[in-house]
Design a protein around this motif. Structure first.
Motif, PDB file in Angstrom:
ATOM      1  N   GLY A 173      30.727  34.589  62.364  1.00 52.03           N
ATOM      2  CA  GLY A 173      30.093  33.567  61.533  1.00 52.03           C
ATOM      3  C   GLY A 173      30.213  33.737  60.031  1.00 52.03           C
ATOM      4  N   PHE A 174      30.959  34.734  59.584  1.00 48.75           N
ATOM      5  CA  PHE A 174      31.150  34.925  58.149  1.00 48.75           C
ATOM      6  C   PHE A 174      32.380  34.156  57.671  1.00 48.75           C
ATOM      7  CE2 PHE A 174      28.725  38.641  59.385  1.00 48.75           C
ATOM      8  CZ  PHE A 174      27.876  38.861  58.317  1.00 48.75           C
ATOM      9  N   THR A 175      32.348  33.697  56.437  1.00 51.24           N
ATOM     10  CA  THR A 175      33.525  33.176  55.762  1.00 51.24           C
ATOM     11  C   THR A 175      34.059  34.352  54.949  1.00 51.24           C
ATOM     12  OG1 THR A 175      32.563  30.978  55.613  1.00 51.24           O
ATOM     13  CG2 THR A 175      34.395  31.475  54.125  1.00 51.24           C
ATOM     14  N   VAL A 176      35.273  34.805  55.272  1.00 50.20           N
ATOM     15  CA  VAL A 176      35.759  36.080  54.756  1.00 50.20           C
ATOM     16  C   VAL A 176      36.944  35.909  53.804  1.00 50.20           C
ATOM     17  CG1 VAL A 176      36.689  38.344  55.392  1.00 50.20           C
ATOM     18  CG2 VAL A 176      35.020  37.224  56.887  1.00 50.20           C
ATOM     19  N   ASP A 177      36.876  36.633  52.691  1.00 55.08           N
ATOM     20  CA  ASP A 177      38.004  36.799  51.770  1.00 55.08           C
ATOM     21  C   ASP A 177      38.300  38.288  51.738  1.00 55.08           C
ATOM     22  OD1 ASP A 177      38.256  34.064  50.392  1.00 55.08           O
ATOM     23  OD2 ASP A 177      36.123  34.519  50.162  1.00 55.08           O
ATOM     24  N   GLY A 178      39.577  38.652  51.702  1.00 55.69           N
ATOM     25  CA  GLY A 178      39.935  40.062  51.670  1.00 55.69           C
ATOM     26  C   GLY A 178      40.948  40.355  50.582  1.00 55.69           C
ATOM     27  N   VAL A 179      40.732  41.476  49.882  1.00 59.51           N
ATOM     28  CA  VAL A 179      41.648  41.906  48.826  1.00 59.51           C
ATOM     29  C   VAL A 179      41.850  43.411  48.922  1.00 59.51           C
ATOM     30  CG1 VAL A 179      41.049  40.024  47.253  1.00 59.51           C
ATOM     31  CG2 VAL A 179      39.788  42.172  47.143  1.00 59.51           C
ATOM     32  N   ALA A 180      42.911  43.901  48.276  1.00 57.71           N
ATOM     33  CA  ALA A 180      43.278  45.310  48.384  1.00 57.71           C
ATOM     34  C   ALA A 180      42.854  46.160  47.196  1.00 57.71           C
ATOM     35  CB  ALA A 180      44.794  45.430  48.574  1.00 57.71           C
ATOM     36  N   ASN A 181      42.482  45.550  46.073  1.00 61.02           N
ATOM     37  CA  ASN A 181      42.177  46.367  44.899  1.00 61.02           C
ATOM     38  C   ASN A 181      41.039  45.768  44.083  1.00 61.02           C
ATOM     39  OD1 ASN A 181      43.277  44.632  42.654  1.00 61.02           O
ATOM     40  ND2 ASN A 181      45.099  44.822  43.938  1.00 61.02           N
ATOM     41  N   PRO A 182      40.383  46.593  43.260  1.00 62.38           N
ATOM     42  CA  PRO A 182      39.232  46.136  42.479  1.00 62.38           C
ATOM     43  C   PRO A 182      39.532  44.977  41.522  1.00 62.38           C
ATOM     44  CG  PRO A 182      39.280  48.513  42.513  1.00 62.38           C
ATOM     45  CD  PRO A 182      40.582  48.043  43.128  1.00 62.38           C
ATOM     46  N   GLY A 183      40.719  44.962  40.917  1.00 61.82           N
ATOM     47  CA  GLY A 183      41.056  43.868  39.997  1.00 61.82           C
ATOM     48  C   GLY A 183      41.059  42.525  40.701  1.00 61.82           C
ATOM     49  N   ALA A 184      41.738  42.463  41.840  1.00 61.17           N
ATOM     50  CA  ALA A 184      41.772  41.224  42.623  1.00 61.17           C
ATOM     51  C   ALA A 184      40.388  40.883  43.146  1.00 61.17           C
ATOM     52  CB  ALA A 184      42.758  41.359  43.784  1.00 61.17           C
ATOM     53  N   ALA A 185      39.613  41.902  43.481  1.00 57.80           N
ATOM     54  CA  ALA A 185      38.270  41.666  44.000  1.00 57.80           C
ATOM     55  C   ALA A 185      37.379  41.003  42.960  1.00 57.80           C
ATOM     56  CB  ALA A 185      37.650  42.975  44.473  1.00 57.80           C
ATOM     57  N   LEU A 186      37.467  41.452  41.716  1.00 56.44           N
ATOM     58  CA  LEU A 186      36.658  40.826  40.666  1.00 56.44           C
ATOM     59  C   LEU A 186      37.032  39.363  40.475  1.00 56.44           C
ATOM     60  CD1 LEU A 186      36.409  43.657  37.988  1.00 56.44           C
ATOM     61  CD2 LEU A 186      34.548  42.684  39.336  1.00 56.44           C
ATOM     62  N   GLU A 187      38.329  39.077  40.534  1.00 57.94           N
ATOM     63  CA  GLU A 187      38.800  37.695  40.425  1.00 57.94           C
ATOM     64  C   GLU A 187      38.230  36.822  41.537  1.00 57.94           C
ATOM     65  OE1 GLU A 187      43.085  36.466  40.253  1.00 57.94           O
ATOM     66  OE2 GLU A 187      43.140  38.141  38.830  1.00 57.94           O
ATOM     67  N   VAL A 188      38.369  37.282  42.773  1.00 64.37           N
ATOM     68  CA  VAL A 188      37.876  36.532  43.926  1.00 64.37           C
ATOM     69  C   VAL A 188      36.360  36.437  43.876  1.00 64.37           C
ATOM     70  CG1 VAL A 188      37.660  36.550  46.456  1.00 64.37           C
ATOM     71  CG2 VAL A 188      39.847  37.082  45.389  1.00 64.37           C
ATOM     72  N   PHE A 189      35.701  37.517  43.495  1.00 63.50           N
ATOM     73  CA  PHE A 189      34.240  37.517  43.415  1.00 63.50           C
ATOM     74  C   PHE A 189      33.748  36.433  42.459  1.00 63.50           C
ATOM     75  CE2 PHE A 189      30.018  38.787  42.266  1.00 63.50           C
ATOM     76  CZ  PHE A 189      29.503  39.367  43.423  1.00 63.50           C
ATOM     77  N   ARG A 190      34.370  36.353  41.292  1.00 64.96           N
ATOM     78  CA  ARG A 190      33.964  35.327  40.312  1.00 64.96           C
ATOM     79  C   ARG A 190      34.203  33.917  40.846  1.00 64.96           C
ATOM     80  NH1 ARG A 190      36.651  39.039  36.538  1.00 64.96           N
ATOM     81  NH2 ARG A 190      35.030  40.086  35.359  1.00 64.96           N
ATOM     82  N   ALA A 191      35.274  33.745  41.600  1.00 64.12           N
ATOM     83  CA  ALA A 191      35.635  32.418  42.103  1.00 64.12           C
ATOM     84  C   ALA A 191      34.759  31.961  43.268  1.00 64.12           C
ATOM     85  CB  ALA A 191      37.105  32.402  42.537  1.00 64.12           C
ATOM     86  N   VAL A 192      34.421  32.857  44.200  1.00 67.73           N
ATOM     87  CA  VAL A 192      33.727  32.418  45.419  1.00 67.73           C
ATOM     88  C   VAL A 192      32.271  32.863  45.512  1.00 67.73           C
ATOM     89  CG1 VAL A 192      35.892  32.319  46.712  1.00 67.73           C
ATOM     90  CG2 VAL A 192      34.467  34.360  46.872  1.00 67.73           C
ATOM     91  N   ARG A 193      31.839  33.786  44.665  1.00 70.52           N
ATOM     92  CA  ARG A 193      30.462  34.287  44.666  1.00 70.52           C
ATOM     93  C   ARG A 193      29.969  34.647  46.073  1.00 70.52           C
ATOM     94  NH1 ARG A 193      29.110  35.967  39.713  1.00 70.52           N
ATOM     95  NH2 ARG A 193      29.606  34.412  38.175  1.00 70.52           N
TER      96      ARG A 193
END
Length: 184
Positions: free
Chosen positions: A28-48
């Motif tokens: 039931g989760f909507t999942v985004d996955g990334v391999a490194n902290p830089g990409a994670a910050l980008e995705v985090f800001r975009a999808v919260r």
């Protein structure tokens, strides 16, 4: 779960991240996955996302250094640290920095879901079979010493009784998370 909760998985092991993402999507989760902290910050800001699963050792970088920037972006995000290098020191550090749970790998999906959704911060007990390797203990010790010396490689090498040159020759620099740079 009635509505989909947004989850960000930050793990440099592509296969593990993708399998875990599929399993958690089925839960039931909507999942985004990334391999490194830089990409994670980008995705985090975009999808919260509501939740973050964070690997402790991200291709030589400590995932602990990534908890504070996530907390700045969202104080209510629930961060669970997953690690193949489990130790009491990193568990305590992760919880102090703001993680709500700390799980040693391999963790099953049910344990991960429970860690994401439960209210109290906890640390899973380390089983006897989950003993850390000598290389893992060395990595932990060096990470702790690096943190104590403000990530200063030269000071860390001195604390270990080595010069930066001998630390490099002895394999100190070859450990994950340790990078020796030539002085300018």
């Amino acid at each position: 779960m009635k509505s989909a909760k947004r989850l960000l998985i930050v793990d440099d092991d592509d296969t593990y991240r993708e399998v875990l993402a599929r399993s958690l999507t089925r839960r039931g989760f909507t999942v985004d996955g990334v391999a490194n902290p830089g990409a994670a910050l980008e995705v985090f800001r975009a999808v919260r996302p509501d939740f973050v699963l964070l690997d402790l050792n991200l291709d030589g970088q400590s995932g602990l250094n990534f908890i504070a920037p996530l907390r700045v972006l969202s104080s209510d995000v629930r961060i669970v640290v997953l690690t193949g290098y489990a130790s009491i020191q990193t568990a305590v550090s992760a919880l102090r920095l703001g993680a709500v749970h700390y799980l040693p790998k391999p963790a099953n999906v049910a344990d991960i879901v429970n860690a994401l959704l439960e209210d109290e911060p906890t640390v899973e007990p380390l089983e006897t079979a989950t003993r850390m390797s000598v290389r893992g203990m060395e990595w932990e010790y060096i990470q702790r010493t690096l943190a104590e010396h403000g990530n200063n490689i030269a000071a860390t090498a001195r604390a270990h009784g080595r010069s930066v040159v001998t630390a490099d020759r002895s394999g100190f620099a070859g450990l994950p998370g340790v990078e020796l740079r030539p002085s300018l």
